[in-house]
Design a protein around this motif. Structure first.
Motif, PDB file in Angstrom:
ATOM      1  N   UNK A 419      71.974 130.106  48.721  1.00 24.86           N
ATOM      2  CA  UNK A 419      73.335 130.332  47.542  1.00 24.86           C
ATOM      3  C   UNK A 419      72.507 131.023  46.107  1.00 24.86           C
ATOM      4  N   UNK A 420      72.703 129.776  45.583  1.00 23.49           N
ATOM      5  CA  UNK A 420      72.482 130.332  44.182  1.00 23.49           C
ATOM      6  C   UNK A 420      71.497 131.338  43.986  1.00 23.49           C
ATOM      7  N   UNK A 421      70.158 131.071  44.389  1.00 24.50           N
ATOM      8  CA  UNK A 421      69.301 131.513  44.900  1.00 24.50           C
ATOM      9  C   UNK A 421      69.772 133.278  44.938  1.00 24.50           C
ATOM     10  N   UNK A 422      70.116 133.374  45.448  1.00 22.63           N
ATOM     11  CA  UNK A 422      70.521 134.769  46.301  1.00 22.63           C
ATOM     12  C   UNK A 422      71.039 135.928  45.079  1.00 22.63           C
ATOM     13  N   UNK A 423      72.747 135.233  45.291  1.00 21.05           N
ATOM     14  CA  UNK A 423      73.352 135.661  44.440  1.00 21.05           C
ATOM     15  C   UNK A 423      73.954 134.648  43.184  1.00 21.05           C
ATOM     16  N   UNK A 424      72.813 134.446  42.236  1.00 21.99           N
ATOM     17  CA  UNK A 424      73.380 133.695  40.917  1.00 21.99           C
ATOM     18  C   UNK A 424      74.292 132.962  40.382  1.00 21.99           C
ATOM     19  N   UNK A 425      75.202 134.039  39.979  1.00 20.97           N
ATOM     20  CA  UNK A 425      76.710 133.403  40.100  1.00 20.97           C
ATOM     21  C   UNK A 425      77.605 132.414  40.442  1.00 20.97           C
ATOM     22  N   UNK A 426      76.771 132.345  41.945  1.00 23.49           N
ATOM     23  CA  UNK A 426      77.936 131.216  42.112  1.00 23.49           C
ATOM     24  C   UNK A 426      76.927 129.999  42.376  1.00 23.49           C
ATOM     25  N   UNK A 427      76.201 130.000  41.679  1.00 21.32           N
ATOM     26  CA  UNK A 427      75.692 128.678  40.588  1.00 21.32           C
ATOM     27  C   UNK A 427      76.725 127.922  39.529  1.00 21.32           C
ATOM     28  N   UNK A 428      77.365 129.009  39.072  1.00 24.40           N
ATOM     29  CA  UNK A 428      78.475 129.524  37.938  1.00 24.40           C
ATOM     30  C   UNK A 428      79.919 128.186  38.996  1.00 24.40           C
ATOM     31  N   UNK A 429      80.304 128.332  39.992  1.00 20.74           N
ATOM     32  CA  UNK A 429      81.153 128.387  40.968  1.00 20.74           C
ATOM     33  C   UNK A 429      82.118 126.947  41.034  1.00 20.74           C
ATOM     34  N   UNK A 430      82.709 126.426  41.240  1.00 21.01           N
ATOM     35  CA  UNK A 430      83.088 125.111  41.590  1.00 21.01           C
ATOM     36  C   UNK A 430      83.107 124.734  42.719  1.00 21.01           C
ATOM     37  N   UNK A 431      82.499 124.472  43.804  1.00 21.22           N
ATOM     38  CA  UNK A 431      82.941 124.242  44.835  1.00 21.22           C
ATOM     39  C   UNK A 431      84.294 123.315  44.947  1.00 21.22           C
ATOM     40  N   UNK A 432      85.259 124.260  45.730  1.00 17.18           N
ATOM     41  CA  UNK A 432      86.840 123.448  45.897  1.00 17.18           C
ATOM     42  C   UNK A 432      87.084 122.914  47.279  1.00 17.18           C
ATOM     43  N   UNK A 433      86.536 122.963  48.100  1.00 12.02           N
ATOM     44  CA  UNK A 433      86.828 122.769  49.003  1.00 12.02           C
ATOM     45  C   UNK A 433      85.638 123.531  50.186  1.00 12.02           C
ATOM     46  N   UNK A 434      85.388 123.041  51.616  1.00 12.23           N
ATOM     47  CA  UNK A 434      84.293 123.256  52.003  1.00 12.23           C
ATOM     48  C   UNK A 434      84.151 122.343  53.440  1.00 12.23           C
ATOM     49  N   UNK A 435      84.082 123.162  54.905  1.00  8.40           N
ATOM     50  CA  UNK A 435      83.921 123.080  56.545  1.00  8.40           C
ATOM     51  C   UNK A 435      82.721 123.502  56.559  1.00  8.40           C
ATOM     52  N   UNK A 436      82.190 122.498  57.225  1.00  8.67           N
ATOM     53  CA  UNK A 436      80.462 122.479  57.398  1.00  8.67           C
ATOM     54  C   UNK A 436      80.853 123.058  59.526  1.00  8.67           C
ATOM     55  N   UNK A 437      80.248 123.311  60.715  1.00 11.48           N
ATOM     56  CA  UNK A 437      80.523 122.933  61.947  1.00 11.48           C
ATOM     57  C   UNK A 437      78.968 122.711  62.098  1.00 11.48           C
ATOM     58  N   UNK A 438      78.850 122.255  63.125  1.00 14.32           N
ATOM     59  CA  UNK A 438      76.997 122.082  63.802  1.00 14.32           C
ATOM     60  C   UNK A 438      77.693 123.055  65.385  1.00 14.32           C
TER      61      UNK A 438
END
Length: 524
Positions: A419-438
């Motif tokens: 994500x940071x590689x493709x949308x570089x501006x995302x690297x400056x953002x803080x992840x305030x929440x996440x959810x991962x499912x398999x």
């Protein structure tokens, strides 16, 4: 309220409803049907049965409806409620029978919105787009190829026309006799399809079946090519749900089905969520179903609309169902590899020109990026309230089976890095929440599977199967296969009580271009 038209292609195929009674309960006995599974297939079956006067009980092990297109609510660390689901789904215009289902509670299909583009990028930075393509075959495919940076004129000239003929003249189900024995990657290499184009186009689509091209039937790939390109003039741009799937799609449908019966829907549907069926016993002309709660349900008819692994387990625990041949075919059903969905709530927005959906090729483990606040109400509200963005990352066919926690974490980190590689501006953002499912509950479409795949009908005339992994000899795939088999299951059961069927539609069952068909036949 004027209903939205379902389909614009004048050459789509219409299958008229079988004649019969509109209400099979008019004689005073209203048959009871139990539908196991409340995904698209189960909901289509329940709708079709209720519309023919059955009393329907839907039993779903999850606490939400929709199956793999289900939605529910999660909470971020601070307690804020947020929408969550199992990942992005594309509602293509040629999904006629799915749209028929959704229109029952949303006649204008207002819960869907058309996206403006569907770009694809690869590791070399090449980019394809479906914007402004002609809709009519074969000009749509030709324009896409000539516009794509992965095709060159000499590449087109090198394609083996004789070997590629099945792509130009797909006929369902004959294509399975011709190509189901070979995998998609081998087939594309055999016809000299350009390698870069394989990664950027066909691989993206094959992985939408949650499988690598080398493990996917070439017949399934050819059918897919027919459905979306050479068999339909509906186009490749698709709709997305305007909100999380529960609010946008399934809660309204459940309210519609569970409401007061009407002349158009004389039966009623009752939903039981958070309950799993553990055994189905064939008893006389009917059935007794046992739940994990210990409760039992008696039924005159049953539809099993569950994923392959659940179907295998349920039939294995239900020794009175079917005959040895049918049971062996159920036991052979396979599941696709495990996939992962990572949803991120970030405290900064992405650039305004980022598309709502981006597919990727050769950028493992990432398969696509969805910017949900571009189109989903719940995500949009959160992003506006917090000055951020809601982004979802998918990794299809990420592992043969759900991996250990350390491997899951490594894949999560690789997805974020992409994500940071493709949308570089995302690297400056803080992840305030996440959810991962398999999850690992999508059907397998491997070479050779089609011949042994069970169909909607079973040895018992009042027991049906439905789902996107069930065999149906029509040009449908993914969500549309689920909806189509659900409608068919309802119609076959209704026929047992003299009930009418439902009309269906598909893209043409064979290549629509006379010129291409004639060429292909000469090459065969």
């Amino acid at each position: 309220m004027t209903a939205a038209p379902i389909g614009r292609d004048p050459r789509r195929v219409r299958y008229p409803a079988r004649p019969g009674r509109r209400d099979v309960g008019q004689n005073g006995h209203r048959p009871v049907a139990v539908v196991v599974g409340a995904g698209i297939a189960g909901l289509a079956a329940a709708t079709g049965l209720a519309e023919r006067g059955f009393r329907v009980e839907v039993v779903e092990r999850e606490r939400y409806l929709g199956g793999r297109v289900g939605g529910w609510t999660e909470q971020l660390a601070g307690g804020a409620p947020v929408g969550m689901n199992r990942g992005f789904h594309a509602f293509f215009a040629q999904y006629y029978n799915l749209r028929k289902l959704l229109s029952r509670s949303d006649p204008t299909l207002s819960a869907l919105r058309r996206i403006g583009d569907y770009p694809l990028i690869d590791a070399a930075g090449r980019r394809d787009t479906f914007r402004n393509l002609p809709r009519t075959p074969p000009w749509n495919a030709l324009a896409f190829a000539l516009r794509s940076p992965t095709f060159r004129l000499r590449d087109l000239a090198r394609i083996d026309a004789r070997a590629a003929a099945p792509l130009a003249a797909v006929s369902v189900p004959d294509i399975y006799d011709r190509l189901d024995h070979v995998d998609a990657e081998t087939f594309l290499r055999h016809i000299n399809f350009p390698e870069a184009a394989r990664h950027l186009a066909f691989e993206v689509f094959s992985r939408s079946f949650f499988v690598e091209p080398q493990h996917m039937s070439a017949a399934e790939l050819a059918t897919m090519f027919h459905i979306y390109f050479l068999g339909s003039s509906e186009g490749l741009l698709f709709d997305v749900a305007r909100d999380n799937f529960d609010a946008a799609l399934w809660t309204p449908l459940a309210d519609h089905l569970g409401g007061t019966p009407t002349p158009h829907r004389p039966g009623r549907v009752e939903f039981h969520t958070g309950v799993a069926i553990t055994e189905v016993e064939s008893r006389g002309a009917g059935f007794v179903l046992t739940a994990d709660t210990g409760a039992t349900l008696e039924a005159d008819a049953v539809v099993l609309a569950v994923d392959a692994a659940t179907l295998r387990e349920l039939v294995a625990r239900s020794p009175t169902l079917g005959d040895p041949e049918w049971r062996s075919r159920i036991a052979e059903l396979g599941s696709a590899p495990a996939f992962a969905v990572l949803r991120l709530w970030m405290n900064r927005p992405l650039r305004a020109d980022r598309p709502g959906f981006l597919a990727t090729g050769n950028l493992d483990p990432l398969d696509n990026i969805s910017v949900l606040d571009r189109y989903e109400h719940t995500a949009t509200d959160w992003a506006q309230d917090n000055g951020g963005s809601v982004v979802e990352l998918h990794a299809y066919a990420a592992a043969d089976q759900t991996p250990a926690p350390t491997t899951q974490l490594a894949i999560r980190d690789k997805l974020v890095a992409r994500l940071h590689e493709i949308y570089p501006e995302s690297a400056d953002a803080q992840i305030v929440g996440e959810h991962m499912l398999w999850r690992q509950d999508c059907p397998r479409f491997a070479p050779g599977d089609f011949a042994r795949r069970p169909g909607v009908r079973t040895p018992h005339p009042r027991l049906m199967l439905a789902g996107d992994g069930i065999r149906v000899e029509l040009p449908v795939a993914l969500m549309e296969r689920a909806a189509t088999t659900g409608w068919l299951a309802a119609d076959f059961l209704s026929q047992e009580w003299g009930g009418a069927g439902h009309s269906l539609q598909t893209v043409p069952a064979r290549g629509r271009s006379t010129l291409l068909r004639s060429f292909a036949e000469r090459q065969s």
